[in-house]
Design an enzyme around this catalytic site. Sequence first.
Site, PDB file in Angstrom:
ATOM      1  CB  SER A 167      -0.908   0.011   1.228  1.00  0.00           C
ATOM      2  OG  SER A 167      -1.727  -1.139   1.266  1.00  0.00           O
ATOM      3  CE1 TYR A 211      -1.219  -4.850   2.781  1.00  0.00           C
ATOM      4  CE2 TYR A 211      -2.930  -4.871   4.462  1.00  0.00           C
ATOM      5  CZ  TYR A 211      -2.111  -4.178   3.600  1.00  0.00           C
ATOM      6  OH  TYR A 211      -2.170  -2.806   3.557  1.00  0.00           O
TER       7      TYR A 211
END
Length: 239
Positions: A37, A202
Amino acid sequence: MLAGLVPAPDHGMREEILGDRSRLIRQRGEHALIGISAGNSYFSQKNTVMLLQWAGQRFERTDVVYVDTHIDEMLIADGRSAQEAERSVKRTLKDLRRRLRRSLESVGDHAERFRVRSLSELQETPEYRAVRERTDRAFEEDAEFATACEDMVRAVVMNRPGDGVGISAEHLRAGLNYVLAEAPLFADSPGVFSVPSSVLCYHIDTPITAFLSRRETGFRAAEGQAYVVVRPQELADAA
């Protein structure tokens, strides 16, 4: 574990495998998807190096995808001008690409196992587009999946970089565009990357991964889709 991969140190990382199916797929070590991100302070040089070293010794192939879409929309919702938002996004992405290049250098001989692309590049592929059609349709037709996506939108908006000036309708629209662009990677990364199985990696369990890793009816994750939460040991201990 596939041929050519040997038991490896954990590089200071701890795994949390989400569900029994994910455990079986994770053991194959065929493919990992690492999502990055942009603007997220978690993805420091140190954490990114640790993550890539961990993946390089555990998976035959790893795709690293960094999100470069709809970031400007969130900044504009924060009150930035379009020009300011564009400049900020360019700086953020330039810094991120630099960190990714340096991190890949750290994996040495395993670097050939990695492919790095932006989400905007991936969106141009027919494989992504085919999965996107399904996830967009599911968002419209499956109320529980839509709720998981909306929960993800709120998480994205609440944890956005900056001063946190409140949540507006513009923030929620930008967040929804951001989440729907990522949804194909959560639901069917084997289809997007044309691999038999894939483990989405993640550092937190998101509303969508929590939902899809347990869903047995309605819109579900692809058969070869798995989910792993992986993060540095000290962060896992503190959680």
